[in-house]
Scaffold this motif. Structure first.
Motif, PDB file in Angstrom:
ATOM      1  N   SER A  10       0.829  -1.216   0.000  1.00 45.88           N
ATOM      2  CA  SER A  10       0.000   0.000   0.000  1.00 45.88           C
ATOM      3  C   SER A  10       0.861   1.263   0.000  1.00 45.88           C
ATOM      4  O   SER A  10       0.323   2.377   0.008  1.00 45.88           O
ATOM      5  N   ALA A  11       2.178   1.099  -0.008  1.00 50.12           N
ATOM      6  CA  ALA A  11       3.082   2.255   0.042  1.00 50.12           C
ATOM      7  C   ALA A  11       2.818   3.207  -1.120  1.00 50.12           C
ATOM      8  O   ALA A  11       2.631   2.778  -2.251  1.00 50.12           O
ATOM      9  N   LEU A  45      13.476  -1.668  -2.005  1.00 45.77           N
ATOM     10  CA  LEU A  45      12.221  -0.996  -1.653  1.00 45.77           C
ATOM     11  C   LEU A  45      11.087  -1.443  -2.561  1.00 45.77           C
ATOM     12  O   LEU A  45       9.972  -1.716  -2.105  1.00 45.77           O
ATOM     13  N   ASN A  46      11.369  -1.527  -3.846  1.00 42.67           N
ATOM     14  CA  ASN A  46      10.340  -1.952  -4.799  1.00 42.67           C
ATOM     15  C   ASN A  46       9.916  -3.393  -4.559  1.00 42.67           C
ATOM     16  O   ASN A  46       8.732  -3.737  -4.684  1.00 42.67           O
ATOM     17  N   THR A  47      10.877  -4.252  -4.211  1.00 43.19           N
ATOM     18  CA  THR A  47      10.568  -5.661  -3.967  1.00 43.19           C
ATOM     19  C   THR A  47       9.746  -5.836  -2.696  1.00 43.19           C
ATOM     20  O   THR A  47       8.756  -6.576  -2.671  1.00 43.19           O
ATOM     21  N   ILE A  48      10.128  -5.151  -1.642  1.00 43.44           N
ATOM     22  CA  ILE A  48       9.420  -5.267  -0.362  1.00 43.44           C
ATOM     23  C   ILE A  48       7.987  -4.753  -0.477  1.00 43.44           C
ATOM     24  O   ILE A  48       7.060  -5.312   0.118  1.00 43.44           O
ATOM     25  N   THR A  49       7.800  -3.691  -1.269  1.00 44.38           N
ATOM     26  CA  THR A  49       6.457  -3.120  -1.417  1.00 44.38           C
ATOM     27  C   THR A  49       5.692  -3.713  -2.590  1.00 44.38           C
ATOM     28  O   THR A  49       4.525  -3.356  -2.814  1.00 44.38           O
ATOM     29  N   GLN A  50       6.333  -4.601  -3.339  1.00 51.17           N
ATOM     30  CA  GLN A  50       5.724  -5.240  -4.513  1.00 51.17           C
ATOM     31  C   GLN A  50       5.235  -4.205  -5.527  1.00 51.17           C
ATOM     32  O   GLN A  50       4.171  -4.350  -6.136  1.00 51.17           O
ATOM     33  N   GLN A  51       6.031  -3.150  -5.682  1.00 51.92           N
ATOM     34  CA  GLN A  51       5.734  -2.111  -6.665  1.00 51.92           C
ATOM     35  C   GLN A  51       6.979  -1.887  -7.516  1.00 51.92           C
ATOM     36  O   GLN A  51       8.027  -1.528  -6.996  1.00 51.92           O
ATOM     37  N   LYS A  52       6.845  -2.085  -8.802  1.00 51.35           N
ATOM     38  CA  LYS A  52       8.015  -2.066  -9.676  1.00 51.35           C
ATOM     39  C   LYS A  52       8.685  -0.705  -9.790  1.00 51.35           C
ATOM     40  O   LYS A  52       9.879  -0.616 -10.062  1.00 51.35           O
TER      41      LYS A  52
END
Length: 208
Positions: A10-11, A45-52
């Protein structure tokens, strides 16, 4: 204590600030990500938040000149600090970045944990060591992620993790060392567990 479940995906990006005077109010809980410019900080950061594309990935300094703020929920934030140690920028800019990072780490009351990212093939450079020593002296818990762990086979990877864990003992403090790979997803769940505990620290204070 009410450990509320946190959704990392949700970040959302809130702001880019040149220094702490232009950041959101110093309340709630923040976890900062710091590392050399080529350590894979944005990828993590992108991997942890699942946002590319939450954190911009670039081969040249860009948005990472600034302190980037991402909000997970009201009062819970992830902070992308300026990458340090980048060789191809003017010395004046390096000093400016270093000053902004230093002030944030020393003055931000809502900072409850620090994620230090180091390439598993080149960990514990001088500036990494300085950051770990400072965190220990400041009683700030650290999660040291050895990134790009997929570059090593399991045997050498595990050996390097153990070596770094042994090395950081001399700093004292609360430093946890884990292998991590954005490409293969190694260590992502362990990282989220640590971040989740830190982000819920404000609930522990409220319950007292």
């Amino acid at each position: 204590m009410d450990n509320k479940q946190i959704s990392f995906n949700s970040a959302r990006f809130i702001t880019s600030a040149p220094d702490i005077t232009q950041m959101p109010a110093d309340t709630g809980v923040e976890i900062a990500f710091a590392g050399r410019s080529n350590a894979g900080k944005s990828s993590a950061l992108n991997t942890i938040t699942q946002q590319k594309s939450l954190a911009r990935i670039s081969k040249t300094p860009g948005r990472t000149q600034l302190i980037n703020v991402f909000e997970l929920s009201p009062g819970k934030r992830l902070i992308d600090l300026p990458g340090y140690g980048y060789a191809k920028v003017p010395q004046e800019m390096k000093l400016k970045w270093q000053a902004a990072l230093s002030v944030y780490l020393q003055k931000r009351d809502s900072l409850k944990g620090l994620v230090v990212l180091m390439d598993i093939r080149h960990p514990l450079k001088d500036i990494d060591v300085q950051l770990l020593e400072w965190a220990s002296e400041s009683n700030l818990p650290v999660l040291a992620l050895l990134t790009k762990s997929d570059k090593l086979k399991p045997g050498p990877r595990n050996s390097e993790v153990l070596r770094v864990r042994q090395a950081v003992k001399e700093f004292g403090g609360d430093i946890r060392v884990e292998s991590f790979s954005s490409l293969k997803g190694l260590g992502v769940d362990r990282a989220k567990e640590v971040l989740h505990a830190w982000l819920n620290e404000d609930n522990a204070v409220e319950a007292e």
